[in-house]
Design a protein around this motif. Sequence first.
Motif, PDB file in Angstrom:
ATOM      1  N   ASN C 122     -65.270 -23.348 -32.518  1.00  0.00           N
ATOM      2  CA  ASN C 122     -66.306 -23.985 -32.794  1.00  0.00           C
ATOM      3  C   ASN C 122     -66.475 -25.223 -33.981  1.00  0.00           C
ATOM      4  O   ASN C 122     -67.168 -26.114 -33.686  1.00  0.00           O
ATOM      5  CB  ASN C 122     -67.467 -22.889 -33.451  1.00  0.00           C
ATOM      6  CG  ASN C 122     -67.639 -21.866 -32.341  1.00  0.00           C
ATOM      7  OD1 ASN C 122     -68.423 -22.356 -31.489  1.00  0.00           O
ATOM      8  ND2 ASN C 122     -66.897 -20.859 -32.288  1.00  0.00           N
ATOM      9  N   LEU C 125     -66.140 -28.005 -31.535  1.00  0.00           N
ATOM     10  CA  LEU C 125     -67.690 -28.337 -31.029  1.00  0.00           C
ATOM     11  C   LEU C 125     -68.539 -29.063 -31.985  1.00  0.00           C
ATOM     12  O   LEU C 125     -69.148 -29.921 -31.560  1.00  0.00           O
ATOM     13  CB  LEU C 125     -68.133 -26.772 -30.643  1.00  0.00           C
ATOM     14  CG  LEU C 125     -69.238 -26.783 -29.831  1.00  0.00           C
ATOM     15  CD1 LEU C 125     -68.985 -27.256 -28.384  1.00  0.00           C
ATOM     16  CD2 LEU C 125     -69.850 -25.380 -29.749  1.00  0.00           C
ATOM     17  N   LEU C 126     -68.262 -28.639 -33.256  1.00  0.00           N
ATOM     18  CA  LEU C 126     -69.051 -29.407 -34.434  1.00  0.00           C
ATOM     19  C   LEU C 126     -68.879 -30.530 -34.453  1.00  0.00           C
ATOM     20  O   LEU C 126     -69.722 -31.543 -34.561  1.00  0.00           O
ATOM     21  CB  LEU C 126     -68.918 -28.474 -35.666  1.00  0.00           C
ATOM     22  CG  LEU C 126     -69.870 -27.285 -35.905  1.00  0.00           C
ATOM     23  CD1 LEU C 126     -69.352 -26.860 -37.303  1.00  0.00           C
ATOM     24  CD2 LEU C 126     -71.419 -27.586 -35.975  1.00  0.00           C
ATOM     25  N   GLY C 129     -68.639 -32.468 -30.439  1.00  0.00           N
ATOM     26  CA  GLY C 129     -69.646 -32.549 -29.462  1.00  0.00           C
ATOM     27  C   GLY C 129     -69.157 -31.462 -28.184  1.00  0.00           C
ATOM     28  O   GLY C 129     -67.950 -31.306 -27.882  1.00  0.00           O
TER      29      GLY C 129
END
Lengths: 243, 316, 301
Positions: C122, C125-126, C129
């Motif tokens: 994650n 992802l942060l 993107g």
Amino acid sequence: MTRRLTASGIVAGYRPDLPILHGVSVHVDAGEVMTIIGPNGAGKSTLIKAIAGLVTVSAGTVEIDGEDRTGTPAHLLAGAGVAYVPQTGNVFTTLTIRENLIVGGAALAKAEALARIDEIFTQYPMLAAKRAEKARVLSGGERQILAIARALLTSPRIILLDEPTAGLSPMAAAELFDLVRGLVADGAAVLMVEQNAKAALKMSDRAYVLAEGENRIDGVASDLLENDEIGRIFLGARPEDVA
Amino acid sequence: MIGVLSYLIFFLILALTFGIAVMGLNLQWGFTGLFNAGVAGFLAVGGYTHAILTGPARDAVFGGFELPFIVGLLGAMVAAGVVAIIVGLVTLRLRDEYLAVATFGIAVSIQLVAVNWEYMTGGTLGLIGIPNPSKVLADGPLRQNAIYLALVVGVTLLAYIGLQRIVQSPWGRVLKAIREDEVAASSLGKNPTRVRLEAFTLGCSLMGLSGALYVGFIGFVGATDFLPIITFQIWTMLIVGGSGNMKGAILGAMIVWGVWTGSGFAISKVVAPEWQAQSGALQAVLIGLILVLTLLMRPKGMIGEDVTVSRHATDL
Amino acid sequence: MILQHTADGILSGAIIGLGAIGLSFTMKILRFANFSHSELLTWGAYFGLIFISVATAMGGFGGTFGPLSFGWPLILALVFAAVATSLLALLLHHLIFERLAKVTGHMTMVFASFGVALLLRNAVLLIFGADPIYYSNTLQFAVKLPGNVRVLPDQVFLLGLTIVVVIALHLFLTRSRTGIAMRATAESPDLARVSGVNVNNVVRWVWVIGASGAAVAGVLYGLTVQLRPELGFALILPLFAAAILGGAGSLYGAVLGGLIVGLSENLSVMIIPTTYKPAVPFLLILAILYFRPQGLFGEKS
């Protein structure tokens, strides 16, 4: 006489809340083969592992050549002249003979280790002949020799042997005891745990008898051979271990 | 005030629903030492079974039997239990970490079935219009949710009392014996493989029940409802609460679900809308942090293991 | 058709094999199933992206190599990714796994790896993107091999690099004292310890080798497929399948296991719907654990 090893009041076990040794004390001098005997569960192997740094010592001290080494990690003890040959799994079966010896020299500088390996190969031609083979092909007796050779690579001053003759034929066991006697010729000391009490006492200088994690009797090995009390301590053990 | 109350009810319904799954996992890990990394899969089996049994009939999709709610719950437990027996027969003899990998794989496979077997699961569209019994009994979302909460509380209590009795029964003591020392347990004349399978099956059927309650509440089940992250969340709930203790399981569910929803709410207030897509990532980071920090700082969780269980739990 | 699937299987199998080496060593020497290992592939791929982006912003280093889609920046990116991912792995070891290993058992390490996997995935992802990213927009023309098999030049590079990495690792494990000590530790940590091996050092080497393999696999995946935050997560089961098939701790086992997984996945589409392809590694895991739990090359313990 130089004292090689003094272990005093050792309390140790695999779990802090369940000590197996309750304050055991032993010592070994240079040039001496010292044997520890005792019934199953006496804590013999735990003692030898505690000295080798594999089992945490929760009380007591381990002195090596006069220096306090209590709690020293096992790999540093190897560099400080302590060698340990466990009872089972004492060679790396997936490594070649030569690689086993290279691991044995992990505490030495590389050039020194390689020189020592050459010396070992001269001393034990059997190992030299099979240097490129995996240790799993060796027989039980050959494995013991490799295990001891691996331990000798650092030219240790204290050699800890856990039941070196377990599973060996009488002849191989006798040969091994000869080898062990030779180890102390130049001032090293051997501390040996043996199930084969009678044979071990015959070839040892001194001995300790442990039971239930405590010292029971100690003295000159030949005297202990005559000692009737040992039979009682071993009560419940197989007769051939005692007789 | 009403807003807070209705939110609290909503929160408790979901937290307790997950709490039931955590209790099932606790039976497996905390009491028997079985590492089930496929929790999401068993939740999905329960959820879909409930939807198929109680949902409305639809064209080109199996099920829609419109059976009573309670039949859906029981059916979900049975279905999850049957899947657990099949899975358990194949995997329960594996070593811990292989069991973890294998059960993880089962969850992935069940997820694939959920996405692709449209005739059974409605595929990516999912199954909609699952009846919520509280809708018949009362008017207005607040009352309806309060009734559903009462139902979930009842089921949770039943599961809690039942499990407490079970783990304190002779059978429960065998579980602990197996966890401590399988060889010794089998020498007592117990068949560890069979008892492990029973514990695994019972635990999984509780997960099935949890999945069914979830779907019954939401009224919908889709392929994205039971993603692998649910497995991680349920595990975090168990670790935070303290494994080996059923109260801890429920407490852990409350705490972790509170952090999850609370952080989601806070992020939605603070973060600009164009970043909302990433807010889920932030929540997941938080769950990961909680899990790791709990293991490092409070390895026994909020409530440690019941004293009746021996000290072995933490060094497993 | 079957030849094309075979070629594709070998190529994806090479990536899985490279990634699985570290997982296999971790299972054998660190004695836990590391569910966060696959995230190191993701991080490796994105570290590579950072390097390439910086290099491109600074004007790049000349053009591309012959028919390949990349030039020097990608080669250097591989090195950068390996180093950066190794540092990340050492940091995780130091902050989390080493501390837990001291006080608890191996299953606690597995939970921790769950948490670490969530964190790592994650975080990507942060930061980057959710959209897929490519290292290069250069279009490549497929090379036609006999049997109407099409491969991209980049894929040939991938295969060559995999072979180089495996040979290098083989030499490390059989010629260097550290490598031999690592094999010794894998067999018996206590015996290695009393022989004078610093097992803590060996463990650090395991992380470095595992992370480097993962980083290279991640960059190669990014090169031949695309970069996504779920890149590693989607590979968890294939990686475990490769490591378990090959037998924990076996270098060639991991690579061969990777090839078997890659081939099975790609050939499976001839008999099952493509959508069920991700279940193939799982079936392989079940089969191998049922019939030969120590893996094809593992030692029976």
